[in-house]
Design an enzyme around this catalytic site. Structure first.
Site, mmCIF file in Angstrom:
data_model
loop_
_atom_site.group_PDB
_atom_site.id
_atom_site.type_symbol
_atom_site.label_atom_id
_atom_site.label_comp_id
_atom_site.label_asym_id
_atom_site.label_seq_id
_atom_site.Cartn_x
_atom_site.Cartn_y
_atom_site.Cartn_z
ATOM 1 N N ARG A 202 0.897 -1.195 0.064
ATOM 2 C CA ARG A 202 0.032 0.228 -0.187
ATOM 3 C C ARG A 202 0.610 1.209 -0.042
ATOM 4 N NH1 ARG A 202 -3.382 -3.216 -1.324
ATOM 5 N NH2 ARG A 202 -5.441 -3.351 -0.655
ATOM 6 N N CYS A 250 -11.110 -0.522 1.936
ATOM 7 C CA CYS A 250 -10.538 -0.932 3.286
ATOM 8 C C CYS A 250 -10.178 0.176 3.966
ATOM 9 C CB CYS A 250 -9.599 -1.849 3.186
ATOM 10 S SG CYS A 250 -10.138 -3.397 2.898
ATOM 11 N N GLU A 321 -5.533 2.851 6.504
ATOM 12 C CA GLU A 321 -5.026 2.723 4.966
ATOM 13 C C GLU A 321 -5.534 3.655 4.189
ATOM 14 O OE1 GLU A 321 -5.774 1.592 1.271
ATOM 15 O OE2 GLU A 321 -6.718 -0.351 2.003
HETATM 16 N N1 EPU Z 1 -12.838 -11.586 7.337
HETATM 17 C C1 EPU Z 1 -13.737 -11.917 8.400
HETATM 18 N N2 EPU Z 1 -14.624 -10.915 8.604
HETATM 19 C C2 EPU Z 1 -14.829 -9.682 7.834
HETATM 20 C C3 EPU Z 1 -14.030 -9.508 6.907
HETATM 21 C C4 EPU Z 1 -12.882 -10.410 6.519
HETATM 22 O O1 EPU Z 1 -13.535 -12.903 8.834
HETATM 23 O O2 EPU Z 1 -15.765 -9.024 8.040
HETATM 24 C C5 EPU Z 1 -11.932 -12.594 6.766
HETATM 25 C C6 EPU Z 1 -12.143 -13.281 5.447
HETATM 26 O O3 EPU Z 1 -13.010 -14.298 5.761
HETATM 27 C C7 EPU Z 1 -10.797 -13.816 5.111
HETATM 28 C C8 EPU Z 1 -9.747 -12.596 5.646
HETATM 29 O O4 EPU Z 1 -10.580 -12.078 6.702
HETATM 30 O O5 EPU Z 1 -10.571 -14.930 5.695
HETATM 31 C C9 EPU Z 1 -9.183 -11.520 4.498
HETATM 32 O O6 EPU Z 1 -10.553 -11.118 4.001
HETATM 33 P P1 EPU Z 1 -10.684 -10.607 2.620
HETATM 34 O O7 EPU Z 1 -10.312 -11.737 1.844
HETATM 35 O O8 EPU Z 1 -11.760 -9.698 2.272
HETATM 36 O O9 EPU Z 1 -9.298 -9.586 2.541
HETATM 37 P P2 EPU Z 1 -8.771 -8.306 3.149
HETATM 38 O O10 EPU Z 1 -7.271 -8.687 3.713
HETATM 39 O O11 EPU Z 1 -9.628 -8.046 4.366
HETATM 40 C C10 EPU Z 1 -7.578 -7.334 1.202
HETATM 41 C C11 EPU Z 1 -7.376 -5.929 0.766
HETATM 42 C C12 EPU Z 1 -8.533 -5.408 0.001
HETATM 43 C C13 EPU Z 1 -8.708 -6.370 -1.223
HETATM 44 C C14 EPU Z 1 -9.033 -7.643 -0.541
HETATM 45 C C15 EPU Z 1 -9.052 -8.667 -1.501
HETATM 46 C C16 EPU Z 1 -6.109 -4.744 2.649
HETATM 47 C C17 EPU Z 1 -6.282 -3.786 3.819
HETATM 48 N N3 EPU Z 1 -7.329 -5.016 1.930
HETATM 49 O O12 EPU Z 1 -8.781 -7.440 2.119
HETATM 50 O O13 EPU Z 1 -8.404 -3.961 -0.605
HETATM 51 O O14 EPU Z 1 -10.051 -5.670 -1.878
HETATM 52 O O15 EPU Z 1 -7.819 -8.072 0.064
HETATM 53 O O16 EPU Z 1 -8.216 -9.205 -2.122
HETATM 54 O O17 EPU Z 1 -4.971 -5.124 2.133
HETATM 55 C C18 EPU Z 1 -8.604 -1.686 -0.391
HETATM 56 O O18 EPU Z 1 -7.316 -1.588 -0.444
HETATM 57 O O19 EPU Z 1 -9.153 -0.486 0.005
HETATM 58 C C19 EPU Z 1 -9.199 -2.838 -0.003
HETATM 59 C C20 EPU Z 1 -10.483 -3.195 -0.132
#
Ligand code: EPU
Length: 332
Positions: A202, A250, A321
């Protein structure tokens, strides 16, 4: 709670003088830009940032410019520098939280066609900073180039994605950047290899305080059906795991690869927590959504409360972020 401050006569005078000085510099800058910019450029005073950010909150930018050409952009940057007016380059406003008092700055948007072109040749896409990532993903599909499908669902522009090294679905912007072009504060254009930009999770240190103009992205020759399938999968994942209401994506960086902020917030039971019309999404814990009438102050208070709980209950420091900019609304 509103802060009540009593200012001495001298302090009031000092503030008034500073404000008048600022208004004068702004008026001069506006006049000079109106004279220099080509007719296709857009130049406005007091542009509401709530209209230019996906979270739909934020006060006005004092000055707003959409240059028609790179030359206009260079002129605008030079004039702002000469007047000491800070510059903020806007992408699609999808990762930005502007406070309710707005921005004492010149906001530059590369929304004009000169900055948004996408040309395909020899396994590569040459993209302007103003092109949307969705347009890039579609152009890659049409050119039979795989490896850019993950860009489809990121609601950003090429310029914003370069500055943030945006990522989704396991892919990162700089995975596909061969070279990038940028403009420095003096209006000089530079081009460097993607690997020299120092991109990290990021962030892209090279572009701090500079303007991304575009990039050459490299793909992998792939069949259309294969690309379509990956696009559909990325799209399906996004719509089933992320909310549809206005948000800035996010809110927090993931504190560790094995500790996504969304899961942590979920485990703390904070989904649905509200301050005014700002709410922790009940779909994904790391998204703060605007239910309609949220103010930036509501969103920021929610950020504070979520961070406080993460620290108090799990000893985890959550780092925003989303880029937070601008002034608080003056209290009477
Ligand atoms: N999870 C939960 N509860 C929630 C949300 C997530 O248990 O309310 C769990 C999911 O089940 C999963 C894990 O947390 O096991 C990760 O969740 P997710 O796959 O949605 O990925 P993330 O790490 O939350 C990242 C990026 C997103 C991007 C997604 C998809 C960051 C901060 N966020 O989210 O980027 O779209 O991966 O690849 O790195 C952004 O930068 O604005 C953004 C949305």
């Amino acid at each position: 709670m509103k802060r009540v401050m009593r200012l001495s006569g001298e302090a009031v005078e000092g503030r008034l003088a500073a404000m008048l000085g600022w208004l004068e510099r702004l008026a001069d800058l506006h006049r000079d830009m109106a004279r220099v910019l080509s007719p296709g450029s857009v130049l406005r005073r007091d542009e509401p940032m709530s209209r230019r950010t996906t979270l739909r909150v934020g006060g006005p930018a004092d000055l707003y410019v959409e240059p028609a050409t790179e030359k206009d952009l260079g002129e605008a940057l030079g004039l702002a520098r000469a007047q000491g007016v800070p510059v903020l380059v806007l992408g699609r406003g999808s990762n930005l939280l502007v406070r309710d008092g707005g921005l004492r700055a010149m906001v530059v948007s590369l929304a004009q066609p000169a900055f948004s072109r996408i040309e395909a040749a020899e396994g590569r896409l040459r993209c302007g900073a103003g092109a949307t990532l969705r347009q890039v993903a579609m152009a890659a599909r049409d050119a039979g180039l795989g490896g850019m499908e993950f860009l489809e669902g990121i609601p950003g522009s090429v310029g914003g994605a370069l500055r943030m090294n945006a990522g989704a679905m396991g892919g990162w912007m700089f995975d596909v950047v061969e070279t990038l072009r940028w403009m420095d504060e003096q209006g000089q254009v530079h081009e460097v290899a993607g690997g020299e930009a120092g991109a990290q999770y990021r962030g892209c240190p090279l572009l701090r305080g500079r303007v991304a103009l575009g990039a050459v992205l490299r793909g992998v020759a792939s069949g259309r059906a294969e690309i379509e399938a990956r696009l559909a999968e990325s799209n399906r994942k996004r719509w089933t795991t992320q909310p549809r209401q206005p948000s800035a994506g996010c809110t927090f960086k993931n504190p560790r690869p094995d500790l996504p902020a969304g899961r942590l917030i979920d485990e703390l039971g904070l989904k649905g927590m509200r301050v005014g019309d700002a709410m922790v999404s009940d779909v994904h814990g790391n998204f703060l959504v605007n239910l309609g009438g949220a103010k930036a102050a509501d969103v920021l208070e929610l950020v504070r409360r979520v961070s406080e709980r993460a620290w108090a209950e799990r000893g985890v420091e959550l780092e925003p972020e989303v880029e937070i900019v601008g002034e608080e609304e003056a209290s009477e």
